[in-house]
Design a protein around this motif. Structure first.
Motif, PDB file in Angstrom:
ATOM      1  N   ALA A   1       0.341 -17.796  63.996  1.00 30.72           N
ATOM      2  CA  ALA A   1       1.653 -18.105  63.417  1.00 30.72           C
ATOM      3  C   ALA A   1       2.752 -18.144  64.474  1.00 30.72           C
ATOM      4  N   LEU A   2       2.700 -17.251  65.455  1.00 31.84           N
ATOM      5  CA  LEU A   2       3.734 -17.214  66.487  1.00 31.84           C
ATOM      6  C   LEU A   2       3.468 -18.183  67.627  1.00 31.84           C
ATOM      7  N   GLY A   3       2.380 -18.954  67.530  1.00 31.53           N
ATOM      8  CA  GLY A   3       2.210 -20.128  68.362  1.00 31.53           C
ATOM      9  C   GLY A   3       1.729 -19.940  69.785  1.00 31.53           C
ATOM     10  N   ARG A   4       1.112 -18.814  70.090  1.00 35.35           N
ATOM     11  CA  ARG A   4       0.589 -18.621  71.437  1.00 35.35           C
ATOM     12  C   ARG A   4      -0.547 -17.619  71.424  1.00 35.35           C
ATOM     13  N   LEU A   5      -1.254 -17.543  72.546  1.00 32.40           N
ATOM     14  CA  LEU A   5      -2.286 -16.533  72.736  1.00 32.40           C
ATOM     15  C   LEU A   5      -1.619 -15.182  72.985  1.00 32.40           C
ATOM     16  N   GLY A   6      -2.247 -14.103  72.538  1.00 32.98           N
ATOM     17  CA  GLY A   6      -1.715 -12.781  72.803  1.00 32.98           C
ATOM     18  C   GLY A   6      -1.852 -12.412  74.275  1.00 32.98           C
ATOM     19  N   GLU A   7      -0.962 -11.549  74.748  1.00 31.29           N
ATOM     20  CA  GLU A   7      -1.012 -11.017  76.106  1.00 31.29           C
ATOM     21  C   GLU A   7      -1.257  -9.510  76.032  1.00 31.29           C
ATOM     22  N   PRO A   8      -1.847  -8.915  77.090  1.00 32.83           N
ATOM     23  CA  PRO A   8      -2.121  -7.483  77.054  1.00 32.83           C
ATOM     24  C   PRO A   8      -0.918  -6.631  76.678  1.00 32.83           C
ATOM     25  N   ASP A   9       0.283  -7.006  77.162  1.00 26.32           N
ATOM     26  CA  ASP A   9       1.469  -6.208  76.848  1.00 26.32           C
ATOM     27  C   ASP A   9       1.834  -6.240  75.371  1.00 26.32           C
ATOM     28  N   ASP A  10       1.443  -7.308  74.676  1.00 27.46           N
ATOM     29  CA  ASP A  10       1.679  -7.346  73.231  1.00 27.46           C
ATOM     30  C   ASP A  10       0.942  -6.219  72.534  1.00 27.46           C
ATOM     31  N   ILE A  11      -0.233  -5.892  73.045  1.00 27.43           N
ATOM     32  CA  ILE A  11      -1.081  -4.866  72.424  1.00 27.43           C
ATOM     33  C   ILE A  11      -0.789  -3.485  73.003  1.00 27.43           C
ATOM     34  N   GLY A  12      -0.606  -3.412  74.313  1.00 27.08           N
ATOM     35  CA  GLY A  12      -0.355  -2.116  74.944  1.00 27.08           C
ATOM     36  C   GLY A  12       0.861  -1.424  74.386  1.00 27.08           C
ATOM     37  N   ALA A  13       1.907  -2.207  74.073  1.00 38.33           N
ATOM     38  CA  ALA A  13       3.119  -1.609  73.519  1.00 38.33           C
ATOM     39  C   ALA A  13       2.862  -1.014  72.139  1.00 38.33           C
ATOM     40  N   VAL A  14       2.027  -1.675  71.336  1.00 34.65           N
ATOM     41  CA  VAL A  14       1.716  -1.158  70.002  1.00 34.65           C
ATOM     42  C   VAL A  14       0.881   0.118  70.111  1.00 34.65           C
ATOM     43  N   ILE A  15      -0.077   0.124  71.025  1.00 27.81           N
ATOM     44  CA  ILE A  15      -0.895   1.326  71.236  1.00 27.81           C
ATOM     45  C   ILE A  15      -0.012   2.505  71.606  1.00 27.81           C
ATOM     46  N   ALA A  16       0.900   2.293  72.562  1.00 29.56           N
ATOM     47  CA  ALA A  16       1.775   3.384  73.001  1.00 29.56           C
ATOM     48  C   ALA A  16       2.663   3.870  71.864  1.00 29.56           C
ATOM     49  N   THR A  17       3.123   2.950  71.029  1.00 30.96           N
ATOM     50  CA  THR A  17       3.961   3.336  69.897  1.00 30.96           C
ATOM     51  C   THR A  17       3.176   4.185  68.897  1.00 30.96           C
ATOM     52  N   LEU A  18       1.949   3.783  68.588  1.00 31.84           N
ATOM     53  CA  LEU A  18       1.131   4.557  67.652  1.00 31.84           C
ATOM     54  C   LEU A  18       0.780   5.931  68.205  1.00 31.84           C
ATOM     55  N   ALA A  19       0.651   6.025  69.526  1.00 29.19           N
ATOM     56  CA  ALA A  19       0.321   7.321  70.135  1.00 29.19           C
ATOM     57  C   ALA A  19       1.531   8.238  70.225  1.00 29.19           C
ATOM     58  N   SER A  20       2.726   7.674  70.086  1.00 31.14           N
ATOM     59  CA  SER A  20       3.948   8.434  70.305  1.00 31.14           C
ATOM     60  C   SER A  20       4.425   9.132  69.037  1.00 31.14           C
ATOM     61  N   GLU A  21       5.427   9.997  69.207  1.00 36.24           N
ATOM     62  CA  GLU A  21       6.002  10.720  68.074  1.00 36.24           C
ATOM     63  C   GLU A  21       6.790   9.808  67.144  1.00 36.24           C
ATOM     64  N   GLU A  22       7.092   8.589  67.585  1.00 37.28           N
ATOM     65  CA  GLU A  22       7.746   7.623  66.697  1.00 37.28           C
ATOM     66  C   GLU A  22       6.856   7.292  65.502  1.00 37.28           C
ATOM     67  N   SER A  23       5.546   7.479  65.683  1.00 38.28           N
ATOM     68  CA  SER A  23       4.584   7.189  64.612  1.00 38.28           C
ATOM     69  C   SER A  23       4.008   8.474  64.022  1.00 38.28           C
ATOM     70  N   ALA A  24       4.806   9.517  64.011  1.00 33.85           N
ATOM     71  CA  ALA A  24       4.323  10.834  63.595  1.00 33.85           C
ATOM     72  C   ALA A  24       3.837  10.879  62.152  1.00 33.85           C
ATOM     73  N   TRP A  25       4.248   9.909  61.309  1.00 28.95           N
ATOM     74  CA  TRP A  25       3.854   9.908  59.903  1.00 28.95           C
ATOM     75  C   TRP A  25       2.850   8.795  59.611  1.00 28.95           C
ATOM     76  N   VAL A  26       2.189   8.315  60.662  1.00 30.97           N
ATOM     77  CA  VAL A  26       1.212   7.233  60.518  1.00 30.97           C
ATOM     78  C   VAL A  26      -0.153   7.734  60.965  1.00 30.97           C
ATOM     79  N   THR A  27      -1.124   7.701  60.052  1.00 27.62           N
ATOM     80  CA  THR A  27      -2.488   8.080  60.427  1.00 27.62           C
ATOM     81  C   THR A  27      -3.480   7.389  59.493  1.00 27.62           C
TER      82      THR A  27
END
Length: 252
Positions: free
Chosen positions: A214-240
């Motif tokens: 939908a967003l019209g391009r191939l994904g890049e590693p940074d697209d995924i790495g940022a999400v991983i870091a967010t899920l590992a962080s306290e910003e996602s403390a209520w997500v499991t």
């Protein structure tokens, strides 16, 4: 300071996750398989930005080495950060092989199972005594497990990643008594070295994959790495127990 263990961080998504975690202030123990130089490069990139990282070898397909790896992690934690525990585990290291069911060999099937499912399962088991209460685990899954847009040739790979999705929910339930969160990130087609650097060898497939996104391009590693870091962080403390697709709307 938090400390993260990131497997398969010599390139691609793992390297990006390690860098994003370091930018959030975490020390990083990263692993490499055959690409020792890539592991050293990731350490250098983190250190260049003022972070601290140590690279360790890990054969995720050989669970017999996991006890020794755990001991190495414990040693590095004490020597580098003066700690006996770490806070974030990213099970990212992987392998890929595509073949239709009629041509899939037991050898290739078993290799995928060892690296993609058995490896994260038993590595997590071995590292649990070192993972601090209130910590976080993030698995790298795949959009190949989605019920739409099934691709021929990925039956074994997708089955193993589907197992990771189920494992994510089960671990989230079991480890909740220690306040440990467990989630997975499910990338769509992403420009990494997986599949023997397939996108470099077959660049003609990129246009078609981008057209299906939908967003019209191939994904890049940074697209995924940022999400991983967010899920590992306290910003996602209520997500499991969640499998979060990060695909730019692939097959949407």
């Amino acid at each position: 300071m938090k400390v993260a263990v990131v497997t398969g961080a010599s390139s691609g998504i793992g390297r990006s996750a390690a860098l994003h975690l370091a930018r959030r202030g975490a020390g990083v123990i990263l692993t490499y398989g055959r690409n020792a130089e890539g592991g050293r490069e990731t350490v250098a990139l983190i250190e260049k930005e003022g972070g601290t990282a140590v690279a360790l070898p890990l054969d995720l397909g050989d669970s017999g080495t996991f006890d020794a790896f755990r001991d190495s992690v414990a040693e590095v934690l004490g020597a580098t950060w003066g700690r006996t525990t770490f806070d974030q585990l990213v099970n990212n290291a992987g392998s890929s092989h595509a073949a239709p069911v009629e041509r899939m060999t037991e050898e290739d099937f078993d290799r995928l199972a060892r690296v993609l499912l058995k490896g994260p399962y038993f590595l997590t088991q071995r590292l649990l005594p070192l993972l601090a209460d209130g910590g976080a685990i993030v698995h790298t899954s795949s959009s190949s497990t989605a019920p739409y847009g099934v691709e021929p040739g990925y039956s074994a790979y997708a089955a193993m990643k589907g197992g990771v999705d189920v494992l994510t929910r089960c671990m989230a339930k079991e480890f909740s008594v220690r306040g440990i969160r467990v989630n997975a990130v499910s990338p769509g087609p992403t420009r990494t070295r997986l599949g023997d650097d397939a996108f470099s060898r077959f660049p003609e497939v990129i246009e078609g994959l981008a057209a299906r996104t939908a967003l019209g391009r191939l994904g890049e590693p940074d697209d995924i790495g940022a999400v991983i870091a967010t899920l590992a962080s306290e910003e996602s403390a209520w997500v499991t127990g969640q499998v979060v697709e990060a695909s730019g709307g692939y097959n949407l």
